[in-house]
Design an enzyme around this catalytic site. Structure first.
Site, PDB file in Angstrom:
ATOM      1  N   GLU A 196       0.805  -1.223   0.000  1.00  0.00           N
ATOM      2  CA  GLU A 196       0.000   0.000   0.000  1.00  0.00           C
ATOM      3  C   GLU A 196       0.835   1.268   0.000  1.00  0.00           C
ATOM      4  OE1 GLU A 196      -2.281  -0.774   3.468  1.00  0.00           O
ATOM      5  OE2 GLU A 196      -3.529  -2.266   2.500  1.00  0.00           O
TER       6      GLU A 196
ATOM      7  N   GLU B 208       2.147  -7.608   9.912  1.00  0.00           N
ATOM      8  CA  GLU B 208       0.789  -7.083   9.997  1.00  0.00           C
ATOM      9  C   GLU B 208      -0.113  -8.041  10.789  1.00  0.00           C
ATOM     10  OE1 GLU B 208      -2.674  -5.467   6.912  1.00  0.00           O
ATOM     11  OE2 GLU B 208      -1.043  -6.745   6.172  1.00  0.00           O
TER      12      GLU B 208
END
Length: 823
Positions: free
Chosen positions: A400, A696
């Protein structure tokens, strides 16, 4: 430099320049567009310029900026060491201008100034849906060369400039870069070549393919007020890593392991004979065949519900020319491994390296203890932040690469212990203020392609204003105030802080969750202070809890907690800034929200109506639980941990607060249990599974493969515990001005977990604070060094305390409590 001075200096340096764009002859497909050369020339006749004491009238300075990213060259020599210029900002309102003294690159007579321009963040693919053209549909360049005094302009962008496609046939920050060295003639950028092209300007195309640029026109280009000088260091090449392992899992394929997950690119020095095409695939993991896998970082198209390409693929075509080196400066990748395909022969280790690229932040924090696993954890947290400090604080450097507000909100305190992030954060907060919606809500990512309003993308617009994410507008400035004590910086952020709290309070007062309305048709008075509507990410990625971005979910217990926290901090900020009316207003709001939260979610025994580890951690950390029942709430948190198999159960927002909350409420042993636990979920479990950065997902790599980003620093927020509790260097939570910036500290080491020694240091604006303690034969010894003017409240593990000032100090104590810490 003030904001007004920065604007004025940037505008003055470019007063004679006009925005220009290349004539785009290559692919128009997003992610597949080439980079373009733009070139101008001027004559230089300042004979005394090479003297060190030459007057400003005989020095030449270039100012430049772009829509896209650019590299600048003078007579074929690259200018400066900055990367990814002009950097990532809210381009519609804030565009950074670089400046360099280029005198030493000039020659008498004709000189060539050239820019290599590509899409960059401005119109390249960006974000979790990888959409292009976020800030505009065309690249553009603006530059001028003036005397250092600014009294004479030697060259400015305008209609006299030429352009052509470059040897970079594809350049996208996410997809990657293709460089064809056969298309590159370095001589065309050198002095003496510009005149030849200038003679052919009357033709639509010169013999070398150069054509006149086109003007870039429109309201955005007319707005010079957005031009600013950089307020923070630019991204740079920080260093290089050599291979730690090289394998050939298949014919014609070499896989290189650099041993560390980083942000940057690969430098390849052996390109093969002319026409050799080498493909480089970058990733964080290998599959079972030993090939690079990018399945874990594929983006997702919410509209079609389909995964997207992971990108991160570079290509280079050799010209067979000695000295050519492939180093793709118009893209970045998050990777540990690179897979090379098509390069003939055997690759030598000295022919390839991984270039680490990020903002060059000064190191300010060091930690080490007797448990090497925690030292490795500290290093992984540091590397994870470095990989995500590429001009803005990003969530991940591969999938991202966006400035997610929530990520920086949870991590900024840890970052400020390890690095000087004052200017870095200040730049980002300026973009946050620029992108804040008119109603005060804060978008999920900053800088935001949609700027200060809806984008038209349903998910992005729905997600704007999520509790814990938008609260970065308030909590990040307060963290910086505690660490750096810059009142002017705090004052600059105050309007954005206030706008966010006003938005959240209005959202709370303006609607009720349908579930609550069904249970209680007639609202009670306190409900106007409950924020239980709108989209919120919630705790996000709790172990064994799949993410559920359902806008109908009731996150009132969490969102209302953040409304209280931000209103309280805002009130204290107003006190610091001597705004008595605002201080009173937001203190009163905080009290009302606190009472409403307690009425709705907490019983008289300290038990929450909606239980989770994260909710209890937040309630205790934010002071939502009254002192008289805080012990019961803390005990209930521990019960939940025990019932979960002695495993943590927190997600994105609460993980960084978990260990301090346990330690501060009498459960230091449980904090160390969790810190030192292994398996999933745990920090050390990540390291055991091969992590070199934070993941994550708690179970980012298992026997079934990898999922999610493997470089996502949010869970590394627990790193602050190593400094504040294990080593014992603490700041006041709510400091008055004379207590900020480490002028007043607490030194309270809390040994545990069998750890027998620890050292830590933090470089502050007052000087270096260092702590070293050790336990030997039941005796605890502490050595402390304080800068002059710093006062420290020292508390030893036996409960004794004292107040000391600057200088070197040594303390020791012994009792059964200290001795038992080794068990």
């Amino acid at each position: 430099m003030t904001a007004d001075t920065s604007h004025r200096s940037a505008r003055n340096g470019l007063r004679d320049a006009a925005w220009i764009s290349p004539v785009e002859t290559g692919s128009a497909e997003a992610g597949n567009r080439p980079a373009y050369w733009l070139r101008g020339s001027f004559s230089w006749t300042a004979p005394g310029a090479q003297k060190p004491d030459a007057p400003a009238s005989e020095r030449a300075v270039v100012h430049a900026t772009a829509h896209g990213i650019y590299e600048l060259f003078v007579n074929g020599t690259r200018v400066g060491e900055d990367e990814l210029t002009p950097g990532f900002t809210s381009y519609r309102k804030r565009l950074q201008v670089q400046q360099w003294d280029i005198t030493d690159l000039l020659v008498g007579g004709e000189n060539v100034v050239a820019a290599l321009l590509s899409d960059g963040w401005f119109r390249g693919r960006h974000g979790f849906e990888r959409r292009p053209d976020g800030f505009g549909t065309e690249t553009a360049f603006l530059a001028s060369v003036t005397s250092a005094a600014g009294t004479q302009t030697f060259l400015a962008t305008g209609e006299s400039w030429l352009c052509r496609e470059s040897h970079i046939t594809r350049a996208d920050l996410m997809d990657g870069q293709i460089t064809d060295f056969r298309r590159h003639d370095p001589a065309l950028l050198r002095a003496g070549q510009a005149g030849l092209a200038g003679q052919a300007r009357q033709a639509s195309t010169t013999a070398d393919g150069w054509v006149p640029v086109v003007p870039a026109a429109g309201p955005l280009y007319d707005d010079r007020s957005r031009l600013v000088l950089p307020a923070a260091p630019p991204a740079r090449r920080i260093g290089e890593l050599g291979p730690v392992r090289m394998t050939t899992p298949a014919a014609g394929i070499t896989v290189v392991d650099f041993g560390q997950n980083i942000n940057g690119w690969v430098r390849l020095g052996r390109l093969g004979p002319e026409g050799t095409r080498t493909v480089l695939r970058h990733g964080e993991v290998l599959d079972t065949a030993g090939l690079v896998s990018t399945e874990n970082i594929r983006a997702f198209d919410f509209a079609t519900k389909t995964p997207l390409s992971a990108g991160q693929v570079d290509e280079v075509v050799s010209a067979g020319r000695p000295g050519d080196v492939f180093e793709p400066r118009h893209t970045t990748h998050g990777f540990r491994y690179v897979q090379l395909e098509g390069l003939p022969g055997t690759l030598a280790a000295e022919d390839i390296s991984a270039v680490v690229v990020h903002t060059p932040l000064d190191r300010t924090g060091w930690f080490e203890c007797s448990d090497p696993r925690l030292n490795a954890l500290h290093d992984a947290i540091s590397w994870s932040f470095r990989g995500n400090a590429c001009d803005v604080p990003t969530d991940c450097p591969q999938r991202e690469r966006s400035g997610f507000t929530g990520d920086w909100q949870v991590f900024v305190d840890t970052a400020a212990l390890m690095f000087d992030v004052a200017a870095f954060s200040g730049k980002w907060l300026s973009d946050l203020a620029a992108d804040q919606w008119l109603d005060g809500r804060v978008p999920t990512v900053v800088p935001n392609p949609a700027s200060d309003g809806p984008s038209g993308n349903a998910f992005e617009d729905m997600a704007a204003g999520s509790a814990g994410w938008g609260d970065a507008a308030v909590l990040v400035p307060w963290s910086l105030w505690r660490a750096y004590g810059d009142k002017q910086a705090l004052a600059r952020t105050f309007p954005a802080m206030r706008g966010w709290v006003d938005y959240a309070a209005a959202a709370a007062a303006g609607a009720r969750h349908p579930g609550r309305s069904g249970r209680r048709p007639v609202p009670l008075a306190h409900e106007r202070f409950l924020w239980d509507t709108g989209f919120h990410f919630g705790e996000w990625l709790e172990p064994d809890s799949p993410p559920n971005p359902d806008p109908s979910r009731d996150h009132g217990i969490l969102a209302t907690a953040y409304l209280f926290r931000s209103a309280s901090v805002l009130a204290r900020t107003a006190e610091v800034l001597a705004d008595a009316a605002a201080a009173a207003k937001y203190a009163a709001l905080a009290e009302e929200v606190l009472a409403a939260w307690r009425t709705e979610y907490l019983d008289e025994n300290g038990v929450l109506g909606e239980e989770s580890q994260g909710h209890y951690v937040r309630a205790l950390a934010f002071g939502l639980v009254p002192d008289e029942v805080a012990p019961q709430a803390a005990a209930r948190l521990v019960e939940l941990i025990r019932a979960n198999g002695n495993r943590l159960g927190t997600g994105f927002l609460a993980t960084g607060m978990l260990l301090p909350v346990l330690a501060d409420h009498g459960y230091l042993d449980v904090a160390y249990e969790l810190l030192l636990s292994t398996g999933t979920p745990s920090w050390l479990g990540m390291l055991e599974a091969g992590a070199t950065t934070m993941w994550e997902w708690w179970d980012g790599v298992t026997d079934h493969g990898a999922r999610g980003s493997l470089n996502h620093y949010s869970k590394g927020a627990a790193g602050s515990f190593l400094y504040t509790h294990l080593a014992g260097i603490g700041l006041p939570e709510n400091p008055v001005e004379e207590e900020t910036a480490y002028r007043r500290v607490s030194i309270a080491p809390q040994p545990g977990g069998g750890i027998t020694s620890a050292t830590a240091a933090v470089v502050t604006s007052q000087g270096r604070i260092s702590v070293a303690w050790a336990i030997e034969h039941g005796q605890f010894t502490l050595e402390l060094d304080l800068p002059d003017g710093v006062q420290a409240a020292v508390e030893l593990p036996d409960g004794s305390s004292r107040l000391v000032a600057g200088g070197s100090h040594r303390f020791s104590c012994w009792n059964q409590t200290v001795s038992s810490l080794l068990i």
